[in-house]
Design a protein around this motif. Structure first.
Motif, PDB file in Angstrom:
ATOM      1  N   VAL A 187     -35.666 -24.050  12.668  1.00 45.39           N
ATOM      2  CA  VAL A 187     -35.998 -25.112  11.721  1.00 45.39           C
ATOM      3  C   VAL A 187     -34.703 -25.778  11.274  1.00 45.39           C
ATOM      4  O   VAL A 187     -33.892 -25.174  10.574  1.00 45.39           O
ATOM      5  N   TYR A 188     -34.502 -27.026  11.708  1.00 40.81           N
ATOM      6  CA  TYR A 188     -33.335 -27.815  11.324  1.00 40.81           C
ATOM      7  C   TYR A 188     -33.804 -29.030  10.524  1.00 40.81           C
ATOM      8  O   TYR A 188     -34.889 -29.563  10.751  1.00 40.81           O
ATOM      9  N   SER A 189     -32.934 -29.463   9.637  1.00 37.29           N
ATOM     10  CA  SER A 189     -33.189 -30.640   8.822  1.00 37.29           C
ATOM     11  C   SER A 189     -31.976 -31.550   8.851  1.00 37.29           C
ATOM     12  O   SER A 189     -30.834 -31.081   8.955  1.00 37.29           O
ATOM     13  N   ALA A 190     -32.214 -32.849   8.700  1.00 36.61           N
ATOM     14  CA  ALA A 190     -31.106 -33.792   8.575  1.00 36.61           C
ATOM     15  C   ALA A 190     -30.211 -33.439   7.391  1.00 36.61           C
ATOM     16  O   ALA A 190     -29.028 -33.765   7.384  1.00 36.61           O
ATOM     17  N   GLU A 191     -30.787 -32.772   6.404  1.00 33.81           N
ATOM     18  CA  GLU A 191     -30.018 -32.337   5.231  1.00 33.81           C
ATOM     19  C   GLU A 191     -28.816 -31.491   5.644  1.00 33.81           C
ATOM     20  O   GLU A 191     -27.766 -31.532   4.995  1.00 33.81           O
ATOM     21  N   MET A 192     -28.936 -30.741   6.725  1.00 27.38           N
ATOM     22  CA  MET A 192     -27.850 -29.885   7.199  1.00 27.38           C
ATOM     23  C   MET A 192     -26.637 -30.693   7.620  1.00 27.38           C
ATOM     24  O   MET A 192     -25.520 -30.174   7.666  1.00 27.38           O
ATOM     25  N   PHE A 193     -26.847 -31.968   7.914  1.00 22.74           N
ATOM     26  CA  PHE A 193     -25.775 -32.832   8.400  1.00 22.74           C
ATOM     27  C   PHE A 193     -25.458 -33.945   7.398  1.00 22.74           C
ATOM     28  O   PHE A 193     -24.726 -34.873   7.717  1.00 22.74           O
ATOM     29  N   GLN A 194     -26.046 -33.815   6.183  1.00 24.17           N
ATOM     30  CA  GLN A 194     -25.785 -34.721   5.065  1.00 24.17           C
ATOM     31  C   GLN A 194     -25.972 -36.195   5.434  1.00 24.17           C
ATOM     32  O   GLN A 194     -25.201 -37.062   5.037  1.00 24.17           O
ATOM     33  N   SER A 195     -27.012 -36.442   6.207  1.00 35.41           N
ATOM     34  CA  SER A 195     -27.385 -37.809   6.537  1.00 35.41           C
ATOM     35  C   SER A 195     -28.861 -37.812   6.889  1.00 35.41           C
ATOM     36  O   SER A 195     -29.562 -36.823   6.631  1.00 35.41           O
ATOM     37  N   TYR A 196     -29.337 -38.892   7.460  1.00 32.10           N
ATOM     38  CA  TYR A 196     -30.724 -38.997   7.907  1.00 32.10           C
ATOM     39  C   TYR A 196     -30.758 -39.691   9.261  1.00 32.10           C
ATOM     40  O   TYR A 196     -29.873 -40.476   9.589  1.00 32.10           O
ATOM     41  N   LYS A 201     -24.988 -38.541  13.417  1.00 32.33           N
ATOM     42  CA  LYS A 201     -24.608 -37.245  12.835  1.00 32.33           C
ATOM     43  C   LYS A 201     -25.730 -36.227  12.964  1.00 32.33           C
ATOM     44  O   LYS A 201     -25.472 -35.033  13.137  1.00 32.33           O
ATOM     45  N   VAL A 202     -26.965 -36.703  12.856  1.00 35.90           N
ATOM     46  CA  VAL A 202     -28.107 -35.794  12.873  1.00 35.90           C
ATOM     47  C   VAL A 202     -28.374 -35.276  14.288  1.00 35.90           C
ATOM     48  O   VAL A 202     -28.463 -34.066  14.519  1.00 35.90           O
ATOM     49  N   TYR A 203     -28.480 -36.179  15.256  1.00 30.30           N
ATOM     50  CA  TYR A 203     -28.783 -35.760  16.628  1.00 30.30           C
ATOM     51  C   TYR A 203     -27.642 -34.929  17.211  1.00 30.30           C
ATOM     52  O   TYR A 203     -27.877 -33.828  17.750  1.00 30.30           O
ATOM     53  N   LEU A 204     -26.434 -35.424  17.108  1.00 35.59           N
ATOM     54  CA  LEU A 204     -25.291 -34.709  17.693  1.00 35.59           C
ATOM     55  C   LEU A 204     -24.990 -33.425  16.942  1.00 35.59           C
ATOM     56  O   LEU A 204     -24.606 -32.415  17.542  1.00 35.59           O
ATOM     57  N   GLY A 205     -25.195 -33.457  15.615  1.00 44.09           N
ATOM     58  CA  GLY A 205     -24.987 -32.245  14.826  1.00 44.09           C
ATOM     59  C   GLY A 205     -25.972 -31.159  15.196  1.00 44.09           C
ATOM     60  O   GLY A 205     -25.615 -29.968  15.273  1.00 44.09           O
ATOM     61  N   ALA A 206     -27.218 -31.541  15.447  1.00 46.39           N
ATOM     62  CA  ALA A 206     -28.241 -30.558  15.818  1.00 46.39           C
ATOM     63  C   ALA A 206     -27.937 -29.938  17.183  1.00 46.39           C
ATOM     64  O   ALA A 206     -28.053 -28.722  17.368  1.00 46.39           O
ATOM     65  N   ALA A 207     -27.554 -30.778  18.141  1.00 52.14           N
ATOM     66  CA  ALA A 207     -27.210 -30.258  19.467  1.00 52.14           C
ATOM     67  C   ALA A 207     -26.034 -29.285  19.372  1.00 52.14           C
ATOM     68  O   ALA A 207     -26.060 -28.196  19.958  1.00 52.14           O
ATOM     69  N   GLU A 208     -25.011 -29.678  18.629  1.00 49.99           N
ATOM     70  CA  GLU A 208     -23.830 -28.822  18.488  1.00 49.99           C
ATOM     71  C   GLU A 208     -24.182 -27.499  17.819  1.00 49.99           C
ATOM     72  O   GLU A 208     -23.707 -26.437  18.239  1.00 49.99           O
ATOM     73  N   LYS A 209     -25.021 -27.558  16.797  1.00 51.75           N
ATOM     74  CA  LYS A 209     -25.404 -26.325  16.090  1.00 51.75           C
ATOM     75  C   LYS A 209     -26.189 -25.383  17.003  1.00 51.75           C
ATOM     76  O   LYS A 209     -26.100 -24.164  16.864  1.00 51.75           O
ATOM     77  N   MET A 210     -26.928 -25.953  17.963  1.00 50.27           N
ATOM     78  CA  MET A 210     -27.647 -25.123  18.936  1.00 50.27           C
ATOM     79  C   MET A 210     -26.723 -24.651  20.054  1.00 50.27           C
ATOM     80  O   MET A 210     -27.128 -23.872  20.914  1.00 50.27           O
ATOM     81  N   LYS A 231     -31.955 -41.211  22.353  1.00 46.62           N
ATOM     82  CA  LYS A 231     -31.538 -41.562  23.708  1.00 46.62           C
ATOM     83  C   LYS A 231     -30.099 -42.099  23.715  1.00 46.62           C
ATOM     84  O   LYS A 231     -29.300 -41.781  24.601  1.00 46.62           O
ATOM     85  N   SER A 232     -29.770 -42.896  22.709  1.00 40.08           N
ATOM     86  CA  SER A 232     -28.425 -43.472  22.641  1.00 40.08           C
ATOM     87  C   SER A 232     -27.357 -42.421  22.390  1.00 40.08           C
ATOM     88  O   SER A 232     -26.169 -42.668  22.595  1.00 40.08           O
ATOM     89  N   ASN A 233     -27.809 -41.227  21.952  1.00 38.99           N
ATOM     90  CA  ASN A 233     -26.882 -40.124  21.735  1.00 38.99           C
ATOM     91  C   ASN A 233     -26.968 -39.063  22.829  1.00 38.99           C
ATOM     92  O   ASN A 233     -26.489 -37.944  22.660  1.00 38.99           O
ATOM     93  N   GLY A 234     -27.584 -39.426  23.950  1.00 37.42           N
ATOM     94  CA  GLY A 234     -27.582 -38.555  25.121  1.00 37.42           C
ATOM     95  C   GLY A 234     -28.778 -37.653  25.291  1.00 37.42           C
ATOM     96  O   GLY A 234     -28.846 -36.901  26.269  1.00 37.42           O
ATOM     97  N   PHE A 235     -29.737 -37.701  24.367  1.00 34.99           N
ATOM     98  CA  PHE A 235     -30.939 -36.865  24.470  1.00 34.99           C
ATOM     99  C   PHE A 235     -31.911 -37.457  25.486  1.00 34.99           C
ATOM    100  O   PHE A 235     -31.935 -38.672  25.719  1.00 34.99           O
ATOM    101  N   ARG A 236     -32.739 -36.614  26.027  1.00 37.31           N
ATOM    102  CA  ARG A 236     -33.901 -37.085  26.751  1.00 37.31           C
ATOM    103  C   ARG A 236     -35.062 -37.217  25.764  1.00 37.31           C
ATOM    104  O   ARG A 236     -34.967 -36.743  24.631  1.00 37.31           O
TER     105      ARG A 236
END
Length: 285
Positions: A187-196, A201-210, A231-236
């Motif tokens: 369970v991840y939240s944008a709150e963990m990366f202090q943005s929305y 920050k949210v997409y890349l932060g989540a990938a890095e944390k995983m 997609k613009s941050n490299g996700f499928r």
């Protein structure tokens, strides 16, 4: 359509609208709490407010729910796009309470204080008192899932990490996941990366944390703008159509935006699992 190989290792899920039917749950809560307030022998609701609330239909409370949701979208976009690092971070819970008070005041259903008491306290004679408004604002912690959600997550867990990636704050998400019995592996939240979202920050932060590269991740959402940012941050991307959820249908024509597209008449997450190569047992369909 199928994802290019190799398969992703983690599926990140938008939650509001994608995993849960917020519209139905919130509308029914507003409607039910109105009926209880109007019939309570201890309520001291002003006559004008009582008449106004008595005349409101279920559909009109649905409009209140949509207005509440729209305020959330505006709030999260403003934070995501802010370039002021000194601006204090506000959680979605804090916003939901503030927004609900404003909506109810503007619609004439509660009185704002005008006698020097704190502005966030409602006046006697309102449809609900302050404690009831606080409890009502927490309805977002107990949203009900779409029919395919829980089963689909179970199937996807057989081959992937499954992780929420929502703008909802962490406490809200944990409560909702427990309420809806959604068995995400993380369970991840944008709150963990202090943005929305849609901040990178949210997409890349989540990938890095995983501990994963963006290309090892896929975003699952019912909103094309969320998928475009991912997609613009490299996700499928995996698009799950849900009733009344798409805000930007014009994005559907963008080439290569969506890797897997599940139509509204299909089985949501269960269909997504099938297209990702998971053999679904008969009782799942």
């Amino acid at each position: 359509m199928a994802l290019v190989h190799p398969k992703p290792r983690c599926l990140f899920f938008d939650v509001f609208g994608t995993c849960v039917d917020w519209r139905k749950t919130v509308t029914e809560e507003l409607w039910q709490q109105t009926r209880e307030a109007l019939s309570s022998p201890t309520s001291s609701i002003a006559s004008r407010i009582r008449m106004l609330a008595s005349d409101m239909t279920y559909e009109q409370w649905g409009e209140v729910a949509q207005e509440w949701r729209n305020g959330y979208l505006k709030f999260t976009r403003e934070v995501a796009n802010s370039t002021d690092p000194s601006k204090p971070y506000k959680t979605v819970d804090e916003h939901h309470l503030e927004s609900l008070r404003n909506i109810l005041t503007q619609r004439g259903l509660i009185f704002a204080r005008t006698d020097g008491t704190p502005a966030d306290l409602v006046h006697d004679g309102s449809l609900w008192d302050e404690q009831q408004i606080k409890e009502l604002s927490m309805v977002w912690h107990r949203l009900d899932p779409w029919p395919d959600t829980c089963r689909g997550i179970q199937e996807l867990n057989r081959q992937f990490y499954t992780c929420t990636l929502s703008n909802g704050n962490l406490t809200l998400l944990k409560d909702m996941v427990a309420h809806a019995k959604m068995e995400f592996t993380h369970v991840y939240s944008a709150e963990m990366f202090q943005s929305y979202k849609p901040s990178p920050k949210v997409y890349l932060g989540a990938a890095e944390k995983m501990g994963l590269r963006p290309e090892e991740c896929a975003m699952v959402a019912a909103h094309l703008d969320d998928l475009k940012a991912a997609k613009s941050n490299g996700f499928r991307t995996i698009y799950i159509e849900r009733p009344q959820e798409e805000r930007h249908p014009e994005l559907g024509g963008e080439a290569d935006l969506v890797d897997i597209w599940v139509k509204e008449g299909e089985m949501g997450f269960v269909t997504a699992a099938e297209r990702l190569g998971i053999s679904i047992s008969e009782h799942a369909t």
